[in-house]
Design an enzyme around this catalytic site. Sequence first.
Site, PDB file in Angstrom:
ATOM      1  N   CYS A 112      73.244   1.358  50.436  1.00  0.00           N
ATOM      2  CA  CYS A 112      72.967   0.480  51.574  1.00  0.00           C
ATOM      3  C   CYS A 112      73.707   0.964  52.814  1.00  0.00           C
ATOM      4  O   CYS A 112      74.928   1.089  52.797  1.00  0.00           O
ATOM      5  CB  CYS A 112      73.365  -0.959  51.260  1.00  0.00           C
ATOM      6  SG  CYS A 112      72.957  -2.070  52.606  1.00  0.00           S
ATOM      7  N   GLY A 145      72.917  -6.700  55.642  1.00  0.00           N
ATOM      8  CA  GLY A 145      74.243  -6.720  55.011  1.00  0.00           C
ATOM      9  C   GLY A 145      74.272  -7.458  53.681  1.00  0.00           C
ATOM     10  O   GLY A 145      75.245  -8.119  53.336  1.00  0.00           O
ATOM     11  N   GLY A 194      57.796  -2.086  50.627  1.00  0.00           N
ATOM     12  CA  GLY A 194      58.881  -2.787  51.312  1.00  0.00           C
ATOM     13  C   GLY A 194      58.404  -3.378  52.619  1.00  0.00           C
ATOM     14  O   GLY A 194      57.769  -4.437  52.668  1.00  0.00           O
ATOM     15  N   GLY A 203      59.049   3.929  50.541  1.00  0.00           N
ATOM     16  CA  GLY A 203      59.346   4.322  51.918  1.00  0.00           C
ATOM     17  C   GLY A 203      58.047   4.413  52.688  1.00  0.00           C
ATOM     18  O   GLY A 203      57.310   5.383  52.559  1.00  0.00           O
ATOM     19  N   ASN A 258      66.113   4.541  49.788  1.00  0.00           N
ATOM     20  CA  ASN A 258      66.618   3.426  50.564  1.00  0.00           C
ATOM     21  C   ASN A 258      66.433   3.806  52.041  1.00  0.00           C
ATOM     22  O   ASN A 258      65.871   4.855  52.342  1.00  0.00           O
ATOM     23  CB  ASN A 258      68.091   3.164  50.227  1.00  0.00           C
ATOM     24  CG  ASN A 258      68.473   1.712  50.489  1.00  0.00           C
ATOM     25  OD1 ASN A 258      68.076   1.136  51.491  1.00  0.00           O
ATOM     26  ND2 ASN A 258      69.231   1.134  49.585  1.00  0.00           N
ATOM     27  N   ALA A 312      69.932  -4.588  59.565  1.00  0.00           N
ATOM     28  CA  ALA A 312      71.340  -4.583  59.157  1.00  0.00           C
ATOM     29  C   ALA A 312      71.638  -5.975  58.616  1.00  0.00           C
ATOM     30  O   ALA A 312      72.407  -6.735  59.188  1.00  0.00           O
ATOM     31  CB  ALA A 312      72.237  -4.242  60.332  1.00  0.00           C
ATOM     32  N   GLY A 346      59.795   1.641  56.861  1.00  0.00           N
ATOM     33  CA  GLY A 346      58.430   1.520  57.367  1.00  0.00           C
ATOM     34  C   GLY A 346      57.725   2.859  57.442  1.00  0.00           C
ATOM     35  O   GLY A 346      58.295   3.893  57.090  1.00  0.00           O
ATOM     36  N   ASN A 376      68.246  -6.257  41.581  1.00  0.00           N
ATOM     37  CA  ASN A 376      68.811  -5.182  42.401  1.00  0.00           C
ATOM     38  C   ASN A 376      70.294  -5.508  42.585  1.00  0.00           C
ATOM     39  O   ASN A 376      70.654  -6.595  43.025  1.00  0.00           O
ATOM     40  CB  ASN A 376      68.062  -5.139  43.742  1.00  0.00           C
ATOM     41  CG  ASN A 376      68.597  -4.091  44.693  1.00  0.00           C
ATOM     42  OD1 ASN A 376      69.580  -4.309  45.398  1.00  0.00           O
ATOM     43  ND2 ASN A 376      67.955  -2.948  44.722  1.00  0.00           N
TER      44      ASN A 376
HETATM   45  C1  LIG Z   1      64.954  -6.344  55.644  1.00  0.00           C
HETATM   46  C2  LIG Z   1      65.276  -5.373  54.545  1.00  0.00           C
HETATM   47  C3  LIG Z   1      66.207  -5.707  53.569  1.00  0.00           C
HETATM   48  C4  LIG Z   1      66.521  -4.805  52.540  1.00  0.00           C
HETATM   49  N1  LIG Z   1      67.417  -5.173  51.563  1.00  0.00           N
HETATM   50  C5  LIG Z   1      67.657  -4.332  50.512  1.00  0.00           C
HETATM   51  C6  LIG Z   1      68.512  -4.720  49.426  1.00  0.00           C
HETATM   52  O1  LIG Z   1      69.033  -5.846  49.380  1.00  0.00           O
HETATM   53  N2  LIG Z   1      68.720  -3.829  48.415  1.00  0.00           N
HETATM   54  C7  LIG Z   1      68.140  -2.586  48.419  1.00  0.00           C
HETATM   55  O2  LIG Z   1      68.360  -1.814  47.469  1.00  0.00           O
HETATM   56  N3  LIG Z   1      67.313  -2.202  49.411  1.00  0.00           N
HETATM   57  C8  LIG Z   1      67.064  -3.044  50.465  1.00  0.00           C
HETATM   58  N4  LIG Z   1      66.201  -2.650  51.469  1.00  0.00           N
HETATM   59  C9  LIG Z   1      65.576  -1.308  51.422  1.00  0.00           C
HETATM   60  C10 LIG Z   1      64.159  -1.390  50.855  1.00  0.00           C
HETATM   61  O3  LIG Z   1      64.156  -1.890  49.536  1.00  0.00           O
HETATM   62  C11 LIG Z   1      63.484  -0.007  50.875  1.00  0.00           C
HETATM   63  O4  LIG Z   1      64.252   0.894  50.102  1.00  0.00           O
HETATM   64  C12 LIG Z   1      63.330   0.568  52.272  1.00  0.00           C
HETATM   65  O5  LIG Z   1      63.005  -0.440  53.195  1.00  0.00           O
HETATM   66  C13 LIG Z   1      62.270   1.682  52.341  1.00  0.00           C
HETATM   67  O6  LIG Z   1      60.997   1.219  51.958  1.00  0.00           O
HETATM   68  P1  LIG Z   1      59.877   0.681  53.005  1.00  0.00           P
HETATM   69  O7  LIG Z   1      59.744   1.717  54.077  1.00  0.00           O
HETATM   70  O8  LIG Z   1      58.655   0.467  52.194  1.00  0.00           O
HETATM   71  O9  LIG Z   1      60.425  -0.579  53.557  1.00  0.00           O
HETATM   72  C14 LIG Z   1      65.891  -3.538  52.511  1.00  0.00           C
HETATM   73  C15 LIG Z   1      64.956  -3.211  53.497  1.00  0.00           C
HETATM   74  C16 LIG Z   1      64.639  -4.106  54.506  1.00  0.00           C
HETATM   75  C17 LIG Z   1      63.614  -3.719  55.536  1.00  0.00           C
END
Ligand SMILES: Cc1cc2nc3c(=O)[nH]c(=O)nc-3n(C[C@H](O)[C@H](O)[C@H](O)COP(=O)(O)O)c2cc1C
Lengths: 305, 264
Positions: A129, A71, A265, A243, A192, A69, A217, A98
Amino acid sequence: MDVSIDFAGLKLKNPILTASGTFGFGLEFKRFGDLESLGGIVVKGLSLKPREGNPMPRIAETPCGMLNAIGIQNPGVEEFINKKLPKLPWKTLPVLANLYATDAAEFGELAGVLAGEEGVAALEVNVSCPNVKEGGIAFGQDPRQITKVAEAVKKNAGNKPVIIKLSPNVTDITVCAKAAEDGGADGLSLINTLSGMAVDIERRTPRLANVIGGLSGPAVKPVALRCVYQAVNAVKIPVMGLGGITTAEDAAEFLLVGAKAVQIGTGNFLSPDTAFKVAEELSKVLERVKAESIDEFIGSLQLPK
Amino acid sequence: MSANNCRAVKVISNKPLGLSSPGEEIVELKLEYPDWKPGWRAGQFVMIRPISWPLDLVWGRPFSICNADETSLTILFQVVGRGTARLLELKEGDEVNIWGPLGNFFSKPQNRPVLMLAGGMGIAPFCGYVDSHPQPENLKLFFAHRPPLENYPYKGISGKVDVEDIRETKPTDIPAIIARVEELVKEYADNDGLIVACGPTPFLKTIWNAANKYGADAELSLENRMACGVGACLGCVCKDGDDHHTQVCTTGPVFKANNLSLEG
Ligand SMILES: Cc1cc2nc3c(=O)[nH]c(=O)nc-3n(C[C@H](O)[C@H](O)[C@H](O)COP(=O)(O)O)c2cc1C
Ligand SMILES: Cc1cc2nc3c(=O)[nH]c(=O)nc-3n(C[C@H](O)[C@H](O)[C@H](O)COP(=O)(O)OP(=O)(O)OC[C@H]3O[C@@H](n4cnc5c(N)ncnc54)[C@H](O)[C@@H]3O)c2cc1C
Ligand code: FES
């Protein structure tokens, strides 16, 4: 095998990008690999003005995943343009911005600021988000808002491709995918994070100060694959899948269901060289599974008769 | 290809110290030196994630560099949860993914008295600090701890510098610790000394408050929870002197007390 692809007009040397919020502004990872070996990077979410983000604690580890979170803490778009972007090798590395804003007009304004920036290859628009009250998930669950945002960004984006990033926290992802396409989006990225929660029974408190956060994750990979599969079959524009990807095999799964590119991510936290390794190994994996070419492999899932 | 500061190294040894009690062991983990050039400084840390970890342990875990030479790197960890419990299972020859050295470090002033304030596992960075300090005669250590002294790598330090320790066995011991920390902070503020501190957050808050009260020059090392360790996720932030969120892993983990807010 040549794994270069064209994504909505973006020429990528491979389909492996890094996901927003997990790769900082790219510079943090220079010591762990060659940034230019990646297909591209998506930088941390940017807003018009700097944002402090949410109070601590903002992250928690969960089985095969994590909750965050944050933000959308970020230094604001001007600081990105003046201080971060010039340090990136954007001539040879596609850098995707982004975007985060609270309404369609503000999204449009932000797109306008970035439209003239030579170093920005495309705009990825975050309408999903879960960690912010305004312009966050509720927004991304409303197809009319998605169309409006896509239109507003497209109008001001100049010739830059506009990619709408969708939330999985909806009843029917295809409705949102079509809404973005109707608004003129050039591509989609999904997913997301999934809305989630963790609590501590010793302290009897939530593990995040914000109480609710976004799950990411390996735990979310099946949901992400399903969303990508459904979206790919609902729209004509290309889809980026993300994802839970941590290996080249994971990346290939997304390509198989029809994603043209993928993003890493949370995988970047398992080890800071994950994305570099996936980019390096993808062609070997495609050869191993006897793909003739990357284009032949993308979307070649065989469904049961 | 850029330098790759993330690599797999082998475990040289992994052994609980002293009579560590099951479930709360304090363990010395020695790894092959990851071949960092140009090197490391006391106060910096590493992220480690053993190759054997399944996906349910997503993040690496941050640990201060306790000491290192050309052949080995030592960290000291206490078993507190899922990750450290699995670290305890590592055997000689197992492979561990390690990235670092990360973050900034403690200053090492010449010709100035330095007070090291360590709380529990906060002792770890001071082993390397003492060994690499050009004037150990200017150093004093104050060590507040719960397990007995033999559970810590204490001998390596106590032979070289002036030391004072205090053991907390029950909650009512805490006021005495706070009072002594305040006294020492005042003394070093008056003598234009430097204070370097590492330990749990309540311990650091006491030092931070005292440093503000007496205008002491103090450097505090924070131990916030981390996902990436490299400044990318923004999960580890604290508030700086201007009340802005800043990353502990890259702006810190060592902060000047007057550049930090531990309010609340
Ligand atoms: C710590 C963190 C910060 C993130 N910040 C953003 C963000 O600023 N903008 C956004 O579109 N997605 C954000 N995400 C979402 C990731 O870009 C991604 O969509 C999501 O984590 C799923 O992919 P993953 O399972 O490979 O992490 C964030 C995710 C994490 C874990
Ligand atoms: C820069 C830095 C240096 C560190 N150096 C050392 C060191 O030298 N030796 C050492 O033993 N530890 C050190 N730590 C703390 C260490 O990283 C944690 O103890 C470890 O990550 C816990 O992992 P776990 O999976 O066992 O705990 P988890 O299962 O994740 O958590 C178990 C319990 O410990 C608490 N906890 C976990 N991590 C932290 C933390 N960072 N701060 C406060 N509470 C926490 C949780 O709230 C929970 O109650 C350091 C941390 C940082 C940021
Ligand atoms: S741990 Fe990710 S920014 Fe500090």
